[in-house]
Design a protein around this motif. Sequence first.
Motif, short mmCIF file in Angstrom:
data_model
loop_
_atom_site.label_atom_id
_atom_site.label_comp_id
_atom_site.label_asym_id
_atom_site.label_seq_id
_atom_site.Cartn_x
_atom_site.Cartn_y
_atom_site.Cartn_z
N ARG A 61 0.99 -1.06 0.42
CA ARG A 61 -0.25 0.02 -0.10
C ARG A 61 1.06 1.32 -0.29
NH1 ARG A 61 -5.49 -0.73 1.58
NH2 ARG A 61 -6.08 -2.49 1.97
N THR A 68 -5.35 7.14 -3.19
CA THR A 68 -6.16 6.72 -2.39
C THR A 68 -7.61 6.56 -1.95
OG1 THR A 68 -7.05 9.54 -2.86
CG2 THR A 68 -4.71 9.16 -1.94
N ASP A 69 -7.82 5.82 -0.79
CA ASP A 69 -8.98 5.24 -0.52
C ASP A 69 -9.83 6.31 -0.19
OD1 ASP A 69 -8.36 5.52 2.09
OD2 ASP A 69 -7.99 3.46 2.97
N ASP A 71 -11.11 7.32 2.87
CA ASP A 71 -10.47 8.30 4.20
C ASP A 71 -9.14 8.63 4.26
OD1 ASP A 71 -12.18 6.94 5.52
OD2 ASP A 71 -11.78 4.89 5.74
N ARG A 73 -6.53 7.56 1.98
CA ARG A 73 -5.02 6.40 2.27
C ARG A 73 -4.06 6.13 1.36
NH1 ARG A 73 -8.02 2.58 7.48
NH2 ARG A 73 -9.36 2.37 4.89
N MET A 75 -2.86 3.88 -1.90
CA MET A 75 -2.71 2.66 -2.23
C MET A 75 -1.74 2.62 -3.09
SD MET A 75 -6.79 1.32 -1.57
CE MET A 75 -6.99 1.74 -3.16
N TRP A 386 -10.08 -1.93 0.75
CA TRP A 386 -9.79 -0.80 1.61
C TRP A 386 -9.40 -1.46 3.29
CZ3 TRP A 386 -10.56 1.69 -2.34
CH2 TRP A 386 -11.56 2.24 -2.85
N GLU A 389 -11.52 -3.60 5.53
CA GLU A 389 -12.79 -3.11 4.88
C GLU A 389 -13.84 -4.29 5.65
OE1 GLU A 389 -15.36 -1.85 0.81
OE2 GLU A 389 -13.38 -3.03 0.92
#
Length: 418
Positions: A61, A68-69, A71, A73, A75, A386, A389
């Motif tokens: 990641r 970005t995911d 949230d 974050r 990836m 995610w 998840e």
Amino acid sequence: MTTQNDGPNDAPNDEILRPLDGVRILAAEQMAALPFATQLLARLGAEVVKVEHPVTGDSGRGSQPFVTDPDGRQMGATFLRNNLNKRSVAIDLKHPEGVELFLRMAPGFDVVGENFRAGTADRLGIGYEAVRAVHPAVVYLSVSGFGQDPRSPYREMGAYAAVVEGMSGIYEYKRTPGRPPAANPVGALGDISSALFGAVGILAALRHRDLTGTGQHIDVAMLDSTVAMTDIVANFQSMGIEREWGSGVGIVETFEAADGHFVLQCVREHHFEVLMAEIGRPDLLDDERLATRAGWQDHLDDLLRPAIESWSTGRTLVEVVGTLSGAGIACGPSRTSAQVVADPHLGVRNMLIETLPSATGQPVLVPGNPVKLSEVPEAADARVPWLGEHTDEVLAAELGLSDGRLTDLRDRGVIGGT
């Protein structure tokens, strides 16, 4: 191109029976060597639950470039290429209760996999012996740089693809005079080869278990896998050839055309005769310097390249490849990345999958599944998960944990996600 399903849980085309339907894999995995293997098996129907650290997740990641995911974050590209069709459970395997959760889940899965440095899984308490104690029939895969055998002088070393590729000898074998060896010339050969051998090992061990009822430990070393893939290195060395340059095997080179470069392989005398005829230089067949394959290689730059390129640079790649291939010569274009993405063959074969949007707004592309089965239509891939998840969903289903228990574990940092 094919677009992925939006949901990470969407079992692609549920009504289609796929070869590995019913096979369940629990994987403490990171980067590519194991994730590529489990993704391949997931595309063939296996259910894969990926265990990641609650804060940092799979180290893939953190690779570059990244998207970005929801949230925000990161990836990274390595993660995006290797984790379609999986569920993510965030568990801290350095926490005793995290180890307990992992071992309690293990009996519900056919396969348990890990790709830590050799010995790490044992130290964490999730190694083969620990898992076998609670699940005697487990098929357990370990992928590491140098394998689990304590007799190996490299067992304690860490490894990425480039390390084992260099140690396989292929960099020196391909090195030309006056230049240092080039690292990572073809991407993660060391990772993907290990993943493929790991997948083969899993399928073989599952078949063996079907026949005998016995599980086992599969030990795949990245160096072993890369040596197998670069088989010419040791094979040719044993026959007196140390490097490709000056090996005398013939012509395996790139040449210039009017609009790019093409790859030409000519390692047989009858092909050389055809090649000289097609480029309009049959006179070179009478040149004693070119009487052997070694001579073709020795005089590539002073005789053959000028002769070939005096013909090819006045023609397009399509013309060059069409002419030489039509005459039975192994030849093809050396493509740019943009040309690869636009290649109609890859479109026909469903080999480029559109995934999450990149920073430009265009979808990130990842390779499709090269395994085409006549009786099993390809299914759309589910997107990468995610981080964490599916933690609550999986732990509730597998272990019957209540909402209150999950909240307590999360508050104490044993689990994350969801």
